[in-house]
Design a protein around this motif. Sequence first.
Motif, PDB file in Angstrom:
ATOM      1  N   GLN A  86       0.865  -1.183   0.000  1.00 21.48           N
ATOM      2  CA  GLN A  86       0.000   0.000   0.000  1.00 21.48           C
ATOM      3  C   GLN A  86       0.898   1.229   0.000  1.00 21.48           C
ATOM      4  N   VAL A  87       0.622   2.136  -0.937  1.00 19.96           N
ATOM      5  CA  VAL A  87       1.433   3.338  -1.068  1.00 19.96           C
ATOM      6  C   VAL A  87       0.547   4.544  -0.750  1.00 19.96           C
ATOM      7  N   PRO A  89      -0.793   8.455  -0.409  1.00 23.14           N
ATOM      8  CA  PRO A  89      -0.719   9.549  -1.380  1.00 23.14           C
ATOM      9  C   PRO A  89       0.554  10.376  -1.171  1.00 23.14           C
ATOM     10  N   ARG A  92       6.529   7.549  -2.200  1.00 28.75           N
ATOM     11  CA  ARG A  92       7.202   6.738  -3.216  1.00 28.75           C
ATOM     12  C   ARG A  92       7.491   5.346  -2.664  1.00 28.75           C
ATOM     13  N   ASP A 111      -0.260  -2.640 -11.235  1.00 34.43           N
ATOM     14  CA  ASP A 111      -1.484  -2.420 -10.468  1.00 34.43           C
ATOM     15  C   ASP A 111      -2.527  -3.508 -10.637  1.00 34.43           C
ATOM     16  N   ASN A 138       3.170   7.591  -5.879  1.00 35.62           N
ATOM     17  CA  ASN A 138       1.711   7.643  -5.854  1.00 35.62           C
ATOM     18  C   ASN A 138       1.291   9.111  -5.877  1.00 35.62           C
ATOM     19  N   SER A 140      -1.769   9.997  -6.961  1.00 40.89           N
ATOM     20  CA  SER A 140      -3.210   9.915  -7.202  1.00 40.89           C
ATOM     21  C   SER A 140      -4.051  10.677  -6.177  1.00 40.89           C
ATOM     22  N   ARG A 144      -2.960   3.830  -2.616  1.00 44.81           N
ATOM     23  CA  ARG A 144      -2.875   3.008  -3.824  1.00 44.81           C
ATOM     24  C   ARG A 144      -2.357   1.625  -3.463  1.00 44.81           C
ATOM     25  N   VAL A 146      -0.721  -1.693  -4.818  1.00 47.74           N
ATOM     26  CA  VAL A 146       0.022  -2.127  -5.993  1.00 47.74           C
ATOM     27  C   VAL A 146       0.553  -3.535  -5.769  1.00 47.74           C
TER      28      VAL A 146
END
Length: 167
Positions: A86-87, A89, A92, A111, A138, A140, A144, A146
């Motif tokens: 899990q990254v 927001p 990196r 992803d 990330n 987004s 995120r 991945v």
Amino acid sequence: VTYINREITAQDLVIAVSAVDAAVSSGPFSLSVRVTPAPANAACSMPLPLVNGTMLSRVPYLQALSRDIGGCRTSAMGTMLHYSAQVPPGRRLTVTATATGAARAAVRIFDACAPAACLASSDDVAASGTSAAARFLNDSGAMRNVLVGVLNAEPLTASVGEIWVRA
């Protein structure tokens, strides 16, 4: 002789035993067979979760399945194990694989298990004593999830050394 089943399903095999010397047509022999299951995370659908700062040492790659993620460094083909991360927001994810022995390491971040899902990959395949790294930022604005694939590009070797993960 070592056989690696690179398929998802079980395979039926025939083992043939013959004399080394053509003049000898029969005689006693012994045969030993060992079947070991692939690690669960050999399948992309069953990734092993990684946590910030995680280090995995001497990860077994011999029975891992071969997988190519399109768009990632496709010249690096070999056995791959899958991990998830899990990254947050704005953060990196850096994944580094250090090769040991005859192994050659490569790293891919994607992803989904789909062929066109590559987010990042290592620029090169690391030879013994060197490292391959992939980085994903990330941007987004949301957490995120991945997938990470650590690849042994030398499929007949047994391990790829350490895997460091930082997010």
